[in-house]
Design a protein around this motif. Structure first.
Motif: not given
Ligand code: FAD
Length: 416
Positions: A159-177
Motif C-alpha cells: 500500500a505504501r508503494e502505491r502512495g499510502t501515507s501513514l501518520l502517527t496521530a489520533s483522530v480527535v474530531g470529524i467535521e463534514g469531510d
C-alpha cells in the motif's frame, strides 16, 4: 497544517491496513492516508490466534468468509504468510452433541461450507491425542491459520508503494469531510473509513453515528510444550462440551478463599488450542472464554493470574497426556484483547447515513479471517464497483429494518 487525500482510513490494525491495501493495490481508489497513534497492527491484531474457517451458521458470513479465503489463497501465491489448511476439529464426549453436530454439518453445508462428521473410531485413528471418552466430532475443511502479522506487514508495504501515507496521530474530531488529528493538523478527504477496532464506536460518535457495538475481553495463553505432548500437525482442536474441573479439596478451598467460585461449577464449552510455529517449535496457543466479561475497552487489560492453570486443566479433559503438566505448568505467556462485536456477530462494512463515512468495524473474534473479504467489499462500495449479494447483510443500515431487528434475539453468533 492541512492535507488532502481521497480517503482517510482511521486505524492501522488488520482492518485498516487491509483497507489501505485493497483500496490502493486492488481497486485503484486514489490516495489513502492511514492514521493511527500506535505502530501498525499492535492493539488487537497481534493478539489473534490467526485462525480462519468458513464454518459459520449464517449465509452472509459463509459467503464473506469464502470470499476472504479465496483472496488469501490468491495472495499466498504472491507472498508466503504460512497459510495452511490444518482444519478445525470440534470434539465431543456426548452422544446428543454428536447428533447435533450431524445436523449442523447438514445445515452449514447447505450454506456453502464443507465439514466431515467423525465417529469415535475416526478420532482414535486420526487424532490419537484426543481422549478415548470422545464419541465423535466435526472436522471443518476450509480452515486453518496463517501468520497475520506477516501478511499485514506485506500489505502495508504494498500500500505504501502505491502512495499510502501513514501518520502517527489520533483522530480527535470529524467535521463534514475534514478529520482533525491530535497534533492539530487536519485532513480533508472524499471518504473517511472508520477501522478503529475496539474504539470504532468512539470514533463514529464524532460523526454523530451510534454503532451497536460492545466489547468482550478475550485472553489467550501460549504454552511451551517442552514434553512434546501436542503433535505439530494437530488441527485447531476444540472441546465442544461443558465440563467441571476436578480441583482437589485443597484447590477448591483456595479458589473459594480467592472468591473464584465461577471456576468451581460447570464451565463453558470451547476450550481449544492449536500448535504455534513450525515443526520445530515447542509452542501451542490455547483459549477458553470462561469469563464472559463485557467491558468498556481499556488498556492494560484486566488480567487473570489463574488463566494458564485453568486453561490447562480444561485441556486435560480433551488431551489426557497434558496431565503431565497438571502439577507443574510449563512456561506460559498470556495476552489478549477485545472482541468488539454486534449482537448477531456480523461486522459493519460499507457506507453509512453520514455522507462520505464508511465502516470497517465490529470484527469481533474473526477480524483476521474476514479482513480480506471485508476490505474487498468496502473497496467495492467506495469505488462504485459491483457489490455481491451479501453486501446488505453488513451495512449499518440493516438495523433500520424492523424485521431484521426483531430476529436479533434469536441470532446465533457462531463465535468460539
Ligand atoms: C485473544 C484473541 C484471539 C483472536 N483470534 C482470532 C482468530 O483466530 N481469527 C481471527 O480472524 N480473529 C481473531 N481475533 C480477532 C481479531 O484479532 C480482531 O478482530 C482484529 O484484530 C481486529 O482488527 P482491527 O483492525 O479492527 O482492530 P485493532 O487491531 O484493534 O486496530 C484498531 C486500530 O485503531 C486505532 N485507533 C483507535 N482509535 C483511533 C483514533 N481515534 N485515531 C486513530 N486510530 C485509532 C488503534 O490504535 C488500533 O491500532 C482474536 C482476538 C483476540 C483478542
Amino acid at each position: 497544517m492541512t492535507r488532502t487525500a481521497d480517503i482517510v482510513v482511521i486505524g492501522a490494525g488488520i482492518a485498516g491496513v487491509s483497507a489501505a491495501y485493497h483500496l490502493t493495490v486492488r481497486h485503484d481508489a486514489g490516495s489513502v492516508v492511514l492514521v493511527d497513534p500506535r505502530p501498525p497492527l499492535t492493539l488487537t491484531s497481534d493478539k489473534s490466534t490467526e485462525c480462519y474457517r468458513n464454518w459459520w451458521p449464517d449465509q452472509p458470513m459463509v459467503d464473506l468468509m469464502n470470499r476472504s479465503i479465496d483472496i488469501f489463497e490468491e495472495l499466498a501465491t504472491e507472498t508466503d504468510f504460512g497459510l495452511n489448511r490444518n482444519g478445525y476439529l470440534f470434539v465431543t464426549a456426548r452422544e446428543e452433541t454428536r447428533a447435533a453436530m450431524a445436523r449442523q454439518v447438514e445445515d452449514v453445508e447447505r450454506l456453502g461450507a464443507r465439514a466431515e462428521l467423525l465417529d469415535a473410531h475416526d478420532l482414535r485413528s486420526r487424532y490419537g491425542f484426543v481422549t478415548e471418552d470422545a464419541v465423535g466430532g466435526v472436522r471443518v475443511e476450509r480452515a486453518g491459520w496463517f501468520r497475520a502479522q506477516d501478511l499485514g506487514q506485506w500489505m502495508l508495504e504494498r500500500a505504501r508503494e502505491r502512495g499510502t501515507s501513514l501518520l502517527t496521530a489520533s483522530v480527535v474530531g470529524i467535521e463534514g469531510d475534514t478529520v482533525t488529528l491530535s497534533d492539530g493538523s487536519t485532513i480533508s478527504a472524499h471518504a473517511i473509513v472508520i477501522a478503529a477496532g475496539p474504539l470504532s464506536a468512539e470514533v463514529a460518535a464524532m460523526t454523530g453515528l451510534e454503532l451497536p457495538l460492545f466489547s468482550e475481553l478475550h485472553l489467550k495463553v501460549a504454552f511451551k510444550d517442552h514434553l512434546g505432548v501436542i503433535p505439530r500437525e494437530a488441527p485447531m482442536t476444540i472441546w465442544s462440551d461443558t465440563q467441571t474441573i476436578d480441583w482437589t479439596d485443597e484447590e477448591r478451598a483456595g479458589l473459594e478463599a480467592m472468591g473464584r467460585d465461577e471456576l468451581l461449577g460447570e464451565m463453558p464449552i470451547y476450550c481449544h488450542f492449536r500448535p504455534e510455529g513450525g515443526t520445530e517449535s515447542p509452542y501451542f496457543v490455547a483459549l477458553w472464554e470462561y469469563h464472559g466479561r463485557v467491558l468498556e475497552p481499556s488498556w492494560p487489560l484486566p488480567d487473570d493470574p489463574l488463566y494458564p492453570e485453568v486453561v490447562m486443566r480444561g485441556l486435560i479433559t480433551m488431551v489426557p497426556e497434558l496431565e503431565k503438566y497438571r502439577d507443574r505448568l510449563p512456561e506460559s505467556f498470556v495476552d489478549g484483547g477485545y472482541y468488539t462485536k454486534t449482537r448477531e456477530n456480523r461486522p459493519l462494512v460499507g457506507p453509512t447515513s453520514v455522507h462520505g463515512v464508511h465502516l470497517l468495524a465490529g470484527l469481533s473474534g474473526f477480524g483476521v479471517m474476514v479482513s480480506a473479504g471485508a476490505a474487498d467489499l468496502l473497496s467495492r462500495h467506495l469505488v462504485g464497483a459491483e457489490v455481491p449479494d451479501y453486501s446488505n447483510g453488513f451495512l449499518l443500515g440493516r438495523y433500520d429494518d424492523p424485521d431484521y431487528v426483531a430476529n436479533l434475539e434469536t441470532a446465533v453468533s457462531g463465535q468460539l
